[in-house]
Design a protein around this motif. Sequence first.
Motif, mmCIF file in Angstrom:
data_model
loop_
_atom_site.group_PDB
_atom_site.id
_atom_site.type_symbol
_atom_site.label_atom_id
_atom_site.label_comp_id
_atom_site.label_asym_id
_atom_site.label_seq_id
_atom_site.Cartn_x
_atom_site.Cartn_y
_atom_site.Cartn_z
ATOM 1 N N LYS A 96 0.836 -1.200 0.000
ATOM 2 C CA LYS A 96 0.000 0.000 0.000
ATOM 3 C C LYS A 96 0.874 1.254 0.000
ATOM 4 C CE LYS A 96 -4.043 -2.095 2.093
ATOM 5 N NZ LYS A 96 -3.647 -3.481 1.968
ATOM 6 N N HIS A 97 0.397 2.255 -0.737
ATOM 7 C CA HIS A 97 1.163 3.493 -0.894
ATOM 8 C C HIS A 97 0.254 4.694 -0.692
ATOM 9 C CE1 HIS A 97 4.814 1.559 -2.389
ATOM 10 N NE2 HIS A 97 3.953 0.618 -2.748
ATOM 11 N N ALA A 98 0.805 5.716 -0.060
ATOM 12 C CA ALA A 98 0.042 6.914 0.285
ATOM 13 C C ALA A 98 0.406 8.088 -0.600
ATOM 14 C CB ALA A 98 0.304 7.294 1.740
ATOM 15 N N VAL A 99 -0.571 8.953 -0.766
ATOM 16 C CA VAL A 99 -0.363 10.273 -1.367
ATOM 17 C C VAL A 99 -0.880 11.281 -0.356
ATOM 18 C CG1 VAL A 99 -1.115 11.879 -3.164
ATOM 19 C CG2 VAL A 99 -0.506 9.527 -3.772
ATOM 20 N N ARG A 100 -0.012 12.210 0.012
ATOM 21 C CA ARG A 100 -0.406 13.283 0.929
ATOM 22 C C ARG A 100 -0.877 14.466 0.094
ATOM 23 N NH1 ARG A 100 0.776 13.003 6.108
ATOM 24 N NH2 ARG A 100 1.248 15.194 6.403
ATOM 25 N N SER A 101 -1.988 15.040 0.519
ATOM 26 C CA SER A 101 -2.489 16.219 -0.186
ATOM 27 C C SER A 101 -3.212 17.108 0.817
ATOM 28 C CB SER A 101 -3.425 15.804 -1.325
ATOM 29 O OG SER A 101 -4.503 15.040 -0.836
ATOM 30 N N LYS A 102 -3.394 18.355 0.407
ATOM 31 C CA LYS A 102 -4.086 19.325 1.269
ATOM 32 C C LYS A 102 -5.500 19.520 0.754
ATOM 33 C CE LYS A 102 -2.190 22.716 3.518
ATOM 34 N NZ LYS A 102 -1.521 22.748 4.776
ATOM 35 N N LYS A 103 -6.425 19.553 1.701
ATOM 36 C CA LYS A 103 -7.820 19.886 1.399
ATOM 37 C C LYS A 103 -8.172 21.032 2.336
ATOM 38 C CE LYS A 103 -11.140 16.912 -0.458
ATOM 39 N NZ LYS A 103 -11.859 15.660 -0.435
ATOM 40 N N GLY A 104 -8.180 22.235 1.791
ATOM 41 C CA GLY A 104 -8.348 23.416 2.640
ATOM 42 C C GLY A 104 -7.103 23.582 3.491
ATOM 43 N N ASP A 105 -7.280 23.620 4.819
ATOM 44 C CA ASP A 105 -6.127 23.758 5.709
ATOM 45 C C ASP A 105 -5.737 22.428 6.341
ATOM 46 O OD1 ASP A 105 -8.351 23.522 7.306
ATOM 47 O OD2 ASP A 105 -7.739 25.058 8.741
ATOM 48 N N LYS A 106 -6.355 21.343 5.875
ATOM 49 C CA LYS A 106 -6.095 20.014 6.444
ATOM 50 C C LYS A 106 -5.261 19.177 5.479
ATOM 51 C CE LYS A 106 -8.593 16.073 8.376
ATOM 52 N NZ LYS A 106 -7.890 15.877 9.603
ATOM 53 N N THR A 107 -4.219 18.539 6.010
ATOM 54 C CA THR A 107 -3.413 17.614 5.225
ATOM 55 C C THR A 107 -3.947 16.211 5.448
ATOM 56 O OG1 THR A 107 -1.469 19.021 5.450
ATOM 57 C CG2 THR A 107 -1.077 16.742 4.829
ATOM 58 N N MET A 108 -4.085 15.466 4.368
ATOM 59 C CA MET A 108 -4.599 14.110 4.494
ATOM 60 C C MET A 108 -3.786 13.153 3.644
ATOM 61 S SD MET A 108 -8.087 14.611 2.265
ATOM 62 C CE MET A 108 -8.529 12.916 2.190
ATOM 63 N N SER A 109 -3.865 11.889 3.986
ATOM 64 C CA SER A 109 -3.212 10.841 3.219
ATOM 65 C C SER A 109 -4.271 9.888 2.701
ATOM 66 C CB SER A 109 -2.220 10.055 4.080
ATOM 67 O OG SER A 109 -1.142 10.858 4.459
ATOM 68 N N LEU A 110 -4.200 9.592 1.424
ATOM 69 C CA LEU A 110 -5.053 8.573 0.825
ATOM 70 C C LEU A 110 -4.154 7.415 0.410
ATOM 71 C CD1 LEU A 110 -7.454 10.697 -1.401
ATOM 72 C CD2 LEU A 110 -7.920 9.681 0.838
ATOM 73 N N TRP A 111 -4.581 6.207 0.737
ATOM 74 C CA TRP A 111 -3.790 5.011 0.479
ATOM 75 C C TRP A 111 -4.419 4.190 -0.636
ATOM 76 C CZ3 TRP A 111 0.632 3.573 3.239
ATOM 77 C CH2 TRP A 111 0.957 4.408 4.315
ATOM 78 N N ALA A 112 -3.585 3.486 -1.395
ATOM 79 C CA ALA A 112 -4.059 2.568 -2.427
ATOM 80 C C ALA A 112 -3.179 1.328 -2.410
ATOM 81 C CB ALA A 112 -4.035 3.221 -3.805
ATOM 82 N N ASP A 113 -3.781 0.214 -2.769
ATOM 83 C CA ASP A 113 -3.098 -1.074 -2.800
ATOM 84 C C ASP A 113 -2.599 -1.334 -4.217
ATOM 85 O OD1 ASP A 113 -2.660 -3.972 -3.016
ATOM 86 O OD2 ASP A 113 -3.633 -4.074 -1.048
ATOM 87 N N MET A 114 -1.335 -1.709 -4.341
ATOM 88 C CA MET A 114 -0.755 -1.952 -5.665
ATOM 89 C C MET A 114 -1.459 -3.073 -6.418
ATOM 90 S SD MET A 114 3.342 -1.390 -5.178
ATOM 91 C CE MET A 114 3.726 -2.106 -6.736
ATOM 92 N N ASP A 115 -2.092 -3.983 -5.711
ATOM 93 C CA ASP A 115 -2.769 -5.100 -6.361
ATOM 94 C C ASP A 115 -4.249 -4.820 -6.637
ATOM 95 O OD1 ASP A 115 -0.419 -6.620 -6.351
ATOM 96 O OD2 ASP A 115 -0.806 -7.335 -4.323
ATOM 97 N N ASP A 116 -4.714 -3.634 -6.304
ATOM 98 C CA ASP A 116 -6.101 -3.259 -6.556
ATOM 99 C C ASP A 116 -6.185 -2.654 -7.952
ATOM 100 O OD1 ASP A 116 -8.660 -2.186 -6.689
ATOM 101 O OD2 ASP A 116 -8.576 -1.277 -4.694
ATOM 102 N N GLU A 117 -6.841 -3.348 -8.859
ATOM 103 C CA GLU A 117 -6.931 -2.887 -10.259
ATOM 104 C C GLU A 117 -7.708 -1.579 -10.398
ATOM 105 O OE1 GLU A 117 -8.451 -6.187 -12.480
ATOM 106 O OE2 GLU A 117 -6.713 -7.439 -12.011
ATOM 107 N N LYS A 118 -8.523 -1.238 -9.397
ATOM 108 C CA LYS A 118 -9.295 0.010 -9.447
ATOM 109 C C LYS A 118 -8.440 1.221 -9.062
ATOM 110 C CE LYS A 118 -12.084 -1.549 -6.570
ATOM 111 N NZ LYS A 118 -12.661 -2.328 -5.608
ATOM 112 N N ALA A 119 -7.333 0.985 -8.396
ATOM 113 C CA ALA A 119 -6.490 2.104 -7.941
ATOM 114 C C ALA A 119 -5.864 2.790 -9.158
ATOM 115 C CB ALA A 119 -5.402 1.595 -7.003
ATOM 116 N N PRO A 120 -6.021 4.108 -9.267
ATOM 117 C CA PRO A 120 -5.503 4.818 -10.448
ATOM 118 C C PRO A 120 -3.969 4.886 -10.475
ATOM 119 C CG PRO A 120 -6.518 6.355 -8.899
ATOM 120 C CD PRO A 120 -6.735 4.983 -8.348
ATOM 121 N N ARG A 121 -3.416 4.721 -11.651
ATOM 122 C CA ARG A 121 -1.963 4.785 -11.848
ATOM 123 C C ARG A 121 -1.407 6.103 -11.335
ATOM 124 N NH1 ARG A 121 2.154 6.359 -15.301
ATOM 125 N NH2 ARG A 121 3.696 4.754 -15.756
ATOM 126 N N GLU A 122 -2.130 7.204 -11.557
ATOM 127 C CA GLU A 122 -1.668 8.532 -11.143
ATOM 128 C C GLU A 122 -1.404 8.578 -9.637
ATOM 129 O OE1 GLU A 122 -0.282 12.290 -11.110
ATOM 130 O OE2 GLU A 122 -0.574 10.988 -12.852
#
Length: 161
Positions: free
Chosen positions: A75-101
Amino acid sequence: MSAYGNQVKSYIERYQAEMGGDGLLDPHALAEWAYQRGLHKPSMRTVVDAIASDISQFFREEYRTNGDGQRYRAKHAVRSKKGDKTMSLWADMDDEKAPREHFVRSFAQRRQQIVGDCFQLKTDVDVYNGKCPAMQPIQIPLDFTLDVEEMQLPLRGRKAA
């Protein structure tokens, strides 16, 4: 200092007075002590943040092995800001629905973290060397190409077999 800060400071001082000790403070022991005495009641947000932190740690530690014997982090995370809050969204490398981006951004962010670590290491070594000019300077090579190739050797041997 905020009212909350004053409250925390107050029970830290009480803990030190009651427990004595050697001047070293373990935040976990102090937190358990304060919680058991009702001095610190965590908010729902604090509880949710603690559970989310545990889940993220589980995600970081989940490894799998592919058919070539390569052990990879699942699993790999992408950190991003939404307003003034920083969040991490995770995706599984074996999940075919997870976007390449998602993985493109995650790998770029991890590389940037490594660059930041190398920059800080170089700064720390330079400062240390500057404090000890009479001694031979400590050299820290930051080109990891050969190190990575060496770590891949056992896997290359497995593929040839």
